[in-house]
Design a protein around this motif. Structure first.
Motif, PDB file in Angstrom:
ATOM      1  N   ASN A  85       3.128   5.981  -2.878  1.00 55.71           N
ATOM      2  CA  ASN A  85       4.233   6.755  -3.441  1.00 55.71           C
ATOM      3  C   ASN A  85       4.123   6.853  -4.958  1.00 55.71           C
ATOM      4  O   ASN A  85       4.377   7.910  -5.550  1.00 55.71           O
ATOM      5  CB  ASN A  85       5.574   6.130  -3.067  1.00 55.71           C
ATOM      6  N   PHE A  86       3.750   5.747  -5.586  1.00 60.53           N
ATOM      7  CA  PHE A  86       3.597   5.754  -7.036  1.00 60.53           C
ATOM      8  C   PHE A  86       2.469   6.699  -7.450  1.00 60.53           C
ATOM      9  O   PHE A  86       2.570   7.407  -8.458  1.00 60.53           O
ATOM     10  CB  PHE A  86       3.324   4.335  -7.533  1.00 60.53           C
ATOM     11  N   ALA A  87       1.392   6.725  -6.663  1.00 66.44           N
ATOM     12  CA  ALA A  87       0.281   7.623  -6.968  1.00 66.44           C
ATOM     13  C   ALA A  87       0.712   9.083  -6.840  1.00 66.44           C
ATOM     14  O   ALA A  87       0.353   9.929  -7.673  1.00 66.44           O
ATOM     15  CB  ALA A  87      -0.899   7.331  -6.043  1.00 66.44           C
ATOM     16  N   ILE A  96       6.803  12.945   4.294  1.00 60.23           N
ATOM     17  CA  ILE A  96       6.534  12.726   2.874  1.00 60.23           C
ATOM     18  C   ILE A  96       7.602  13.336   1.976  1.00 60.23           C
ATOM     19  O   ILE A  96       7.439  13.380   0.752  1.00 60.23           O
ATOM     20  CB  ILE A  96       5.157  13.291   2.474  1.00 60.23           C
ATOM     21  N   GLU A  97       8.696  13.803   2.561  1.00 65.29           N
ATOM     22  CA  GLU A  97       9.810  14.240   1.731  1.00 65.29           C
ATOM     23  C   GLU A  97      10.376  13.036   0.990  1.00 65.29           C
ATOM     24  O   GLU A  97      10.437  11.928   1.535  1.00 65.29           O
ATOM     25  CB  GLU A  97      10.898  14.888   2.582  1.00 65.29           C
ATOM     26  N   PRO A  98      10.809  13.215  -0.262  1.00 63.05           N
ATOM     27  CA  PRO A  98      11.280  12.070  -1.061  1.00 63.05           C
ATOM     28  C   PRO A  98      12.376  11.269  -0.379  1.00 63.05           C
ATOM     29  O   PRO A  98      12.361  10.028  -0.418  1.00 63.05           O
ATOM     30  CB  PRO A  98      11.778  12.734  -2.354  1.00 63.05           C
ATOM     31  N   SER A  99      13.333  11.944   0.248  1.00 67.17           N
ATOM     32  CA  SER A  99      14.426  11.209   0.877  1.00 67.17           C
ATOM     33  C   SER A  99      13.925  10.363   2.039  1.00 67.17           C
ATOM     34  O   SER A  99      14.342   9.202   2.213  1.00 67.17           O
ATOM     35  CB  SER A  99      15.491  12.195   1.375  1.00 67.17           C
ATOM     36  N   ASN A 100      12.997  10.911   2.851  1.00 65.80           N
ATOM     37  CA  ASN A 100      12.467  10.146   3.979  1.00 65.80           C
ATOM     38  C   ASN A 100      11.588   8.985   3.506  1.00 65.80           C
ATOM     39  O   ASN A 100      11.598   7.899   4.104  1.00 65.80           O
ATOM     40  CB  ASN A 100      11.669  11.061   4.900  1.00 65.80           C
ATOM     41  N   LEU A 101      10.815   9.211   2.458  1.00 69.13           N
ATOM     42  CA  LEU A 101      10.007   8.127   1.908  1.00 69.13           C
ATOM     43  C   LEU A 101      10.886   6.999   1.402  1.00 69.13           C
ATOM     44  O   LEU A 101      10.569   5.812   1.592  1.00 69.13           O
ATOM     45  CB  LEU A 101       9.130   8.655   0.768  1.00 69.13           C
ATOM     46  N   LEU A 102      11.987   7.345   0.760  1.00 69.12           N
ATOM     47  CA  LEU A 102      12.902   6.310   0.261  1.00 69.12           C
ATOM     48  C   LEU A 102      13.491   5.508   1.408  1.00 69.12           C
ATOM     49  O   LEU A 102      13.552   4.273   1.359  1.00 69.12           O
ATOM     50  CB  LEU A 102      14.009   6.980  -0.552  1.00 69.12           C
ATOM     51  N   LEU A 157       0.826  -1.208   0.000  1.00 73.22           N
ATOM     52  CA  LEU A 157       0.000   0.000   0.000  1.00 73.22           C
ATOM     53  C   LEU A 157       0.867   1.267   0.000  1.00 73.22           C
ATOM     54  O   LEU A 157       0.557   2.246  -0.691  1.00 73.22           O
ATOM     55  CB  LEU A 157      -0.931  -0.003   1.217  1.00 73.22           C
ATOM     56  N   PHE A 158       1.933   1.224   0.771  1.00 72.53           N
ATOM     57  CA  PHE A 158       2.820   2.383   0.835  1.00 72.53           C
ATOM     58  C   PHE A 158       3.494   2.631  -0.509  1.00 72.53           C
ATOM     59  O   PHE A 158       3.624   3.776  -0.964  1.00 72.53           O
ATOM     60  CB  PHE A 158       3.872   2.150   1.926  1.00 72.53           C
ATOM     61  N   GLY A 165       2.020  14.122  -9.534  1.00 74.02           N
ATOM     62  CA  GLY A 165       2.927  15.227  -9.805  1.00 74.02           C
ATOM     63  C   GLY A 165       3.345  15.291 -11.261  1.00 74.02           C
ATOM     64  O   GLY A 165       3.447  16.375 -11.847  1.00 74.02           O
ATOM     65  N   ALA A 166       3.583  14.118 -11.872  1.00 72.07           N
ATOM     66  CA  ALA A 166       3.981  14.117 -13.277  1.00 72.07           C
ATOM     67  C   ALA A 166       2.839  14.547 -14.186  1.00 72.07           C
ATOM     68  O   ALA A 166       3.048  15.256 -15.178  1.00 72.07           O
ATOM     69  CB  ALA A 166       4.466  12.720 -13.669  1.00 72.07           C
TER      70      ALA A 166
END
Length: 309
Positions: free
Chosen positions: A27-29, A263-269, A22-23, A34-35
């Motif tokens: 992230n993909f959503a 939800i920052e990209p680095s933290n999500l990664l 789900l996570f 954004g794209a």
């Protein structure tokens, strides 16, 4: 007991895998959204503010006047106002006088050595101390005179330069005014952070400079530099440190919330990698359990074959 622990770990692994899927989909959503809503080059200007009421947009007349006045060589009204507030503040006036006294005492600690150093570098030493109200009037008068000279047309300026060329050899450097340098630094702080920051800068200067001048290395350095360099370096360095601290305080007041940081990209990664690592760990447990189960089945098969034979 071991079987219960393994069963619990397997149940936890199933739950984590569902959360991970789900996570990942979430992230993909976010990435897809954004794209898909990224403005195209042709409509970027229109799409950035689709619902803005441009008719209600009001500009600052003060900012417009400030920029225009500077083009015409007029005084900066905001600076003039802040100078007047500084000169009317008894605490600020006292701080200016204390800074002058502290620096003057440090620079003139060894009069003979100072006189020789100034003579070798053709400097005039320190200017007489001026109270802040008088200093403000003097500096503003100098700035108005300079602005009037800048307003002279090019031909007149060239003529004046030619007439002064003969007297250039007779020009001598002016004495260094501690108050002028401090006021210029205070103006810079006010321009960047506002009047209250400039007031705090001035009120904190005496204590900061006393602590700095108490250092033996600083005292040795003062004896090696000319008066103008000493005054400029000490007050400029204090201004740099004050500005750096003011910048840190501004950054600290704008801390994002925990959800924004999450939800920052680095933290999500990082979070995704941790979840996958946990899943791989659980898979190792599963493989060990399967291996143990197969080994038990093999042993049971051998025992059954021995009994049947």
């Amino acid at each position: 007991m071991l079987g219960k622990i393994e069963s619990a770990l397997l149940y936890l692994m199933r739950l984590v895998m569902v959360v991970l899927v789900l996570f990942t989909l979430f992230n993909f959503a976010l990435w897809s959204w954004g794209a898909a809503h990224k403005p195209t080059p042709g409509t970027a200007a229109e799409d950035m503010h689709p619902n803005r009421d441009w008719a209600a947009l009001k500009i600052s007349e003060e900012e417009l006047k400030k920029i225009t006045y500077s083009d015409f060589g007029y005084d900066d009204t905001n600076q003039t106002l802040s100078d007047g507030k500084l000169a009317a503040d008894p605490a600020v006036v006292a701080a200016f006088a204390e800074v002058d006294a502290v620096l003057r005492a440090a620079i003139e600690r060894d009069p003979a050595q100072r006189k020789k150093l100034e003579g070798d570098n053709e400097e005039q030493g320190l200017a007489a101390m001026q109270a802040l109200p008088a200093l403000v009037e003097t500096m503003q008068a100098k700035e108005r005179a300079s602005q009037e000279m800048d307003a002279v047309d090019a031909a007149a300026a060239a003529t004046a330069a030619a007439s002064d060329a003969a007297d250039s050899e007779g020009w001598k450097p002016q004495p260094t005014s501690i108050g002028e340098v401090l006021l210029q630094q205070t103006r810079s702080i006010i321009s960047s952070y506002g009047y209250e920051a400039g007031r705090s800068f001035t009120l904190g200067a005496p204590q900061a400079l006393k602590a700095l001048l108490a250092d033996p290395q600083v005292q040795k350095g003062i004896n090696k530099q000319t008066t103008s360099m000493v005054v400029t370096n000490l007050l400029l360095n204090y201004g740099i440190v004050f500005s750096a601290k003011a910048g840190e305080s501004e950054m600290s007041t704008a801390k994002p919330s925990w959800l924004e940081r999450l939800i920052e990209p680095s933290n999500l990664l990082v979070f995704t990698v941790l979840l996958w690592s946990f899943v791989f760990l659980m898979m190792i447990v599963v493989f060990l359990r399967v291996e143990r189960h197969l080994r038990t089945m093999s042993q049971d098969g051998k025992a059954l074959a021995q009994r049947s034979s």
